[in-house]
Design a protein around this motif. Structure first.
Motif, mmCIF file in Angstrom:
data_model
loop_
_atom_site.group_PDB
_atom_site.id
_atom_site.type_symbol
_atom_site.label_atom_id
_atom_site.label_comp_id
_atom_site.label_asym_id
_atom_site.label_seq_id
_atom_site.Cartn_x
_atom_site.Cartn_y
_atom_site.Cartn_z
ATOM 1 N N GLY A 69 0.818 -1.211 0.000
ATOM 2 C CA GLY A 69 0.000 0.000 0.000
ATOM 3 C C GLY A 69 0.848 1.256 0.000
ATOM 4 O O GLY A 69 0.516 2.248 -0.653
ATOM 5 N N ALA A 70 1.964 1.226 0.720
ATOM 6 C CA ALA A 70 2.864 2.379 0.736
ATOM 7 C C ALA A 70 3.512 2.593 -0.626
ATOM 8 O O ALA A 70 3.777 3.736 -1.018
ATOM 9 C CB ALA A 70 3.932 2.193 1.810
ATOM 10 N N LEU A 71 3.757 1.512 -1.345
ATOM 11 C CA LEU A 71 4.308 1.659 -2.696
ATOM 12 C C LEU A 71 3.352 2.444 -3.583
ATOM 13 O O LEU A 71 3.768 3.306 -4.358
ATOM 14 C CB LEU A 71 4.578 0.291 -3.313
ATOM 15 C CG LEU A 71 5.753 -0.503 -2.762
ATOM 16 C CD1 LEU A 71 5.830 -1.862 -3.444
ATOM 17 C CD2 LEU A 71 7.050 0.239 -2.951
ATOM 18 N N PHE A 72 2.061 2.158 -3.478
ATOM 19 C CA PHE A 72 1.087 2.888 -4.280
ATOM 20 C C PHE A 72 0.847 4.284 -3.716
ATOM 21 O O PHE A 72 0.661 5.239 -4.474
ATOM 22 C CB PHE A 72 -0.236 2.139 -4.364
ATOM 23 C CG PHE A 72 -1.328 2.940 -5.000
ATOM 24 C CD1 PHE A 72 -1.258 3.283 -6.345
ATOM 25 C CD2 PHE A 72 -2.397 3.386 -4.258
ATOM 26 C CE1 PHE A 72 -2.250 4.042 -6.937
ATOM 27 C CE2 PHE A 72 -3.388 4.142 -4.846
ATOM 28 C CZ PHE A 72 -3.315 4.471 -6.188
ATOM 29 N N GLY A 73 0.854 4.427 -2.407
ATOM 30 C CA GLY A 73 0.593 5.728 -1.800
ATOM 31 C C GLY A 73 1.592 6.792 -2.212
ATOM 32 O O GLY A 73 1.255 7.966 -2.331
ATOM 33 N N GLY A 74 2.826 6.396 -2.447
ATOM 34 C CA GLY A 74 3.826 7.352 -2.897
ATOM 35 C C GLY A 74 3.516 7.922 -4.263
ATOM 36 O O GLY A 74 3.927 9.041 -4.591
ATOM 37 N N ALA A 75 2.776 7.185 -5.075
ATOM 38 C CA ALA A 75 2.417 7.671 -6.410
ATOM 39 C C ALA A 75 1.344 8.748 -6.348
ATOM 40 O O ALA A 75 1.257 9.579 -7.254
ATOM 41 C CB ALA A 75 1.942 6.505 -7.273
ATOM 42 N N ILE A 76 0.540 8.766 -5.301
ATOM 43 C CA ILE A 76 -0.549 9.742 -5.217
ATOM 44 C C ILE A 76 0.014 11.160 -5.147
ATOM 45 O O ILE A 76 -0.385 12.046 -5.911
ATOM 46 C CB ILE A 76 -1.462 9.437 -4.015
ATOM 47 C CG1 ILE A 76 -2.183 8.106 -4.236
ATOM 48 C CG2 ILE A 76 -2.470 10.563 -3.794
ATOM 49 C CD1 ILE A 76 -2.985 7.632 -3.062
ATOM 50 N N THR A 77 0.965 11.397 -4.230
ATOM 51 C CA THR A 77 1.534 12.740 -4.133
ATOM 52 C C THR A 77 2.410 13.058 -5.336
ATOM 53 O O THR A 77 2.539 14.224 -5.708
ATOM 54 C CB THR A 77 2.340 12.902 -2.840
ATOM 55 O OG1 THR A 77 3.316 11.859 -2.760
ATOM 56 C CG2 THR A 77 1.440 12.840 -1.627
ATOM 57 N N SER A 78 3.004 12.049 -5.937
ATOM 58 C CA SER A 78 3.809 12.290 -7.136
ATOM 59 C C SER A 78 2.947 12.803 -8.269
ATOM 60 O O SER A 78 3.341 13.715 -9.000
ATOM 61 C CB SER A 78 4.511 11.010 -7.582
ATOM 62 O OG SER A 78 5.433 10.583 -6.629
ATOM 63 N N ILE A 79 1.778 12.223 -8.433
ATOM 64 C CA ILE A 79 0.902 12.591 -9.545
ATOM 65 C C ILE A 79 0.167 13.900 -9.257
ATOM 66 O O ILE A 79 0.105 14.787 -10.107
ATOM 67 C CB ILE A 79 -0.083 11.448 -9.837
ATOM 68 C CG1 ILE A 79 0.672 10.248 -10.397
ATOM 69 C CG2 ILE A 79 -1.174 11.894 -10.789
ATOM 70 C CD1 ILE A 79 -0.141 8.985 -10.488
ATOM 71 N N LEU A 80 -0.366 14.044 -8.060
ATOM 72 C CA LEU A 80 -1.220 15.201 -7.793
ATOM 73 C C LEU A 80 -0.452 16.463 -7.403
ATOM 74 O O LEU A 80 -0.883 17.577 -7.710
ATOM 75 C CB LEU A 80 -2.226 14.853 -6.694
ATOM 76 C CG LEU A 80 -3.194 13.717 -7.024
ATOM 77 C CD1 LEU A 80 -4.138 13.479 -5.862
ATOM 78 C CD2 LEU A 80 -3.966 14.017 -8.298
ATOM 79 N N PHE A 81 0.696 16.307 -6.724
ATOM 80 C CA PHE A 81 1.409 17.482 -6.214
ATOM 81 C C PHE A 81 2.850 17.605 -6.708
ATOM 82 O O PHE A 81 3.536 18.538 -6.322
ATOM 83 C CB PHE A 81 1.423 17.457 -4.678
ATOM 84 C CG PHE A 81 0.061 17.388 -4.074
ATOM 85 C CD1 PHE A 81 -0.825 18.433 -4.216
ATOM 86 C CD2 PHE A 81 -0.334 16.268 -3.374
ATOM 87 C CE1 PHE A 81 -2.091 18.362 -3.667
ATOM 88 C CE2 PHE A 81 -1.597 16.192 -2.816
ATOM 89 C CZ PHE A 81 -2.475 17.249 -2.962
ATOM 90 N N ASN A 82 3.314 16.657 -7.498
ATOM 91 C CA ASN A 82 4.697 16.635 -7.984
ATOM 92 C C ASN A 82 5.693 16.507 -6.830
ATOM 93 O O ASN A 82 6.811 17.001 -6.898
ATOM 94 C CB ASN A 82 5.007 17.876 -8.828
ATOM 95 C CG ASN A 82 6.156 17.643 -9.785
ATOM 96 O OD1 ASN A 82 6.462 16.511 -10.151
ATOM 97 N ND2 ASN A 82 6.798 18.717 -10.201
ATOM 98 N N ILE A 83 5.274 15.834 -5.754
ATOM 99 C CA ILE A 83 6.131 15.580 -4.596
ATOM 100 C C ILE A 83 6.146 14.070 -4.380
ATOM 101 O O ILE A 83 5.143 13.505 -3.931
ATOM 102 C CB ILE A 83 5.596 16.267 -3.321
ATOM 103 C CG1 ILE A 83 5.509 17.777 -3.526
ATOM 104 C CG2 ILE A 83 6.478 15.942 -2.127
ATOM 105 C CD1 ILE A 83 4.787 18.489 -2.413
ATOM 106 N N PRO A 84 7.234 13.392 -4.718
ATOM 107 C CA PRO A 84 7.245 11.936 -4.531
ATOM 108 C C PRO A 84 7.213 11.575 -3.052
ATOM 109 O O PRO A 84 8.007 12.067 -2.264
ATOM 110 C CB PRO A 84 8.549 11.493 -5.188
ATOM 111 C CG PRO A 84 9.360 12.722 -5.341
ATOM 112 C CD PRO A 84 8.457 13.898 -5.313
ATOM 113 N N GLY A 85 6.253 10.747 -2.681
ATOM 114 C CA GLY A 85 6.158 10.297 -1.304
ATOM 115 C C GLY A 85 7.201 9.245 -0.969
ATOM 116 O O GLY A 85 7.534 9.033 0.186
#
Length: 195
Positions: A69-85
């Motif tokens: 789940g953390a692997l996917f969660g890092g993609a959320i901020t990468s896509i929406l805010f340009n900040i890799p989680g």
């Protein structure tokens, strides 16, 4: 390992309690992955004490679900805010954030989730099929094989270290040019290092 053991594993994994634990782990992992700098490994370390009173299979399901789940969660901020989680979400910013700026954030998140699922499924199938074979080979290793692996490792480090100190365009260093930052006889040498 037979097909019977694999079916027994699926029978244990799809019990209602273990499915609930997996959903909880994926949800918590997604939240942990969204928080920049926390990461899957830290999330597993933080939740490890919660698993001490759980059955071992359920504890492993919780921790692995949290990590995925953390692997996917890092993609959320990468896509929406340009900040890799997560560090491995940096490449997602290259395509995901421009898509989100064009209003296609939902498609980018769907693509990230789908590729994460397919990659995890493929890796799980491969490790299920090849782990017994690799274990048999690893159990045959003795002292000569361990020595050869360690010698290869150290040789690789030495080779990489030599390449990083001298580039092909610069002449090879001689013993008189050591240390690489030059002579330390003048008091201004430390200032030249900082310049």
């Amino acid at each position: 390992m037979g097909i019977d053991n694999l079916l027994l594993g699926f029978q244990v994994a799809i019990t209602p309690f273990n499915l609930m634990v997996a959903v909880i782990g994926i949800s918590l992992g997604t939240v942990i992955g969204v928080l920049p700098g926390l990461g899957g490994a830290n999330g597993v370390a933080i939740l490890l004490p919660l698993t001490f009173r759980m059955p071992p299979t359920s504890a492993i399901i919780l921790l692995t679900s949290l990590y995925w789940g953390a692997l996917f969660g890092g993609a959320i901020t990468s896509i929406l805010f340009n900040i890799p989680g997560e560090p491995w979400s940096v490449a997602t910013t290259f395509d995901g954030y421009p898509l989100a700026k064009k209003g296609l954030g939902g498609q980018a998140l769907t693509a990230a989730f789908s590729s994460s699922f397919v990659g995890a499924l493929f890796a799980t199938i491969l490790i299920t099929l090849f782990a017994p074979l690799l274990a048999e080979i690893a159990l045959k290793f003795g002292p000569p094989e361990f020595f050869a692996i360690q010698m290869l490792t150290f040789s690789s480090f030495v080779g990489w270290g030599d390449r990083t100190r001298s580039s092909p365009s610069s002449p090879s260093r001689s013993a008189s040019s050591w240390p690489p930052w030059g002579s330390t006889s003048s008091p201004d040498s430390s200032a030249s290092l900082l310049a």
